[in-house]
Design a protein around this motif. Structure first.
Motif, PDB file in Angstrom:
ATOM      1  N   PHE A  24       0.886  -1.128  -0.031  1.00 26.21           N
ATOM      2  CA  PHE A  24      -0.096  -0.081   0.008  1.00 26.21           C
ATOM      3  C   PHE A  24       0.864   1.340  -0.020  1.00 26.21           C
ATOM      4  O   PHE A  24       0.559   2.115  -0.660  1.00 26.21           O
ATOM      5  N   LYS A  25       1.969   1.344   1.033  1.00 30.63           N
ATOM      6  CA  LYS A  25       2.729   2.342   1.010  1.00 30.63           C
ATOM      7  C   LYS A  25       3.506   2.557  -0.345  1.00 30.63           C
ATOM      8  O   LYS A  25       3.811   3.872  -1.028  1.00 30.63           O
ATOM      9  N   GLN A  26       3.840   1.648  -1.059  1.00 35.08           N
ATOM     10  CA  GLN A  26       4.569   1.584  -2.409  1.00 35.08           C
ATOM     11  C   GLN A  26       3.599   2.256  -3.487  1.00 35.08           C
ATOM     12  O   GLN A  26       3.869   2.969  -4.150  1.00 35.08           O
ATOM     13  N   GLU A  37      -5.678   9.469   0.120  1.00 36.50           N
ATOM     14  CA  GLU A  37      -6.082   9.311  -1.148  1.00 36.50           C
ATOM     15  C   GLU A  37      -5.616   8.064  -1.918  1.00 36.50           C
ATOM     16  O   GLU A  37      -6.717   7.689  -2.661  1.00 36.50           O
ATOM     17  N   GLY A  38      -4.694   7.425  -1.412  1.00 41.44           N
ATOM     18  CA  GLY A  38      -4.434   6.007  -1.753  1.00 41.44           C
ATOM     19  C   GLY A  38      -5.675   5.036  -1.416  1.00 41.44           C
ATOM     20  O   GLY A  38      -5.822   4.530  -1.986  1.00 41.44           O
ATOM     21  N   LEU A  43     -10.285   1.940  -2.424  1.00 42.52           N
ATOM     22  CA  LEU A  43     -11.681   1.373  -1.830  1.00 42.52           C
ATOM     23  C   LEU A  43     -12.579   1.676  -2.904  1.00 42.52           C
ATOM     24  O   LEU A  43     -13.562   0.925  -3.268  1.00 42.52           O
ATOM     25  N   SER A  44     -12.283   2.873  -3.655  1.00 41.39           N
ATOM     26  CA  SER A  44     -13.410   3.131  -4.654  1.00 41.39           C
ATOM     27  C   SER A  44     -13.546   2.294  -5.921  1.00 41.39           C
ATOM     28  O   SER A  44     -14.289   1.664  -6.357  1.00 41.39           O
ATOM     29  N   ALA A  45     -12.151   1.910  -6.216  1.00 38.89           N
ATOM     30  CA  ALA A  45     -12.005   0.699  -7.171  1.00 38.89           C
ATOM     31  C   ALA A  45     -12.529  -0.584  -6.851  1.00 38.89           C
ATOM     32  O   ALA A  45     -13.144  -1.126  -7.555  1.00 38.89           O
TER      33      ALA A  45
END
Length: 73
Positions: A24-26, A37-38, A43-45
């Motif tokens: 996730f960090k990458q 934002e990530g 989650l939206s995807a």
């Protein structure tokens, strides 16, 4: 006004495996976005894909019919 003070946003938290956190960090670094934002992007995807298939896989993994969610206000 920042997201922290915006009533349209809430904070969520949870524990994930270290390898997932690193990925996730990458993901965020590669896209030059902050974690907020990530997470919203991911989650939206997730919710725009065929969640029936994905949810069924998660239910089998957890041997339950729901995933617990915790919301911090």
């Amino acid at each position: 006004m920042g997201k922290k003070d915006d009533r349209n946003y809430v904070q969520i938290r949870g524990h994930v495996r270290k390898d997932v956190a690193r990925r996730f960090k990458q993901f965020c670094l590669d896209r030059e976005v902050d974690y907020s934002e990530g997470l919203e992007t991911i989650l939206s995807a997730f919710f725009t894909t065929d969640t029936q298939v994905i949810s069924g896989d998660l239910d089998r993994q957890n041997n339950s019919t729901h995933l617990p969610c915790y919301e911090q206000h």
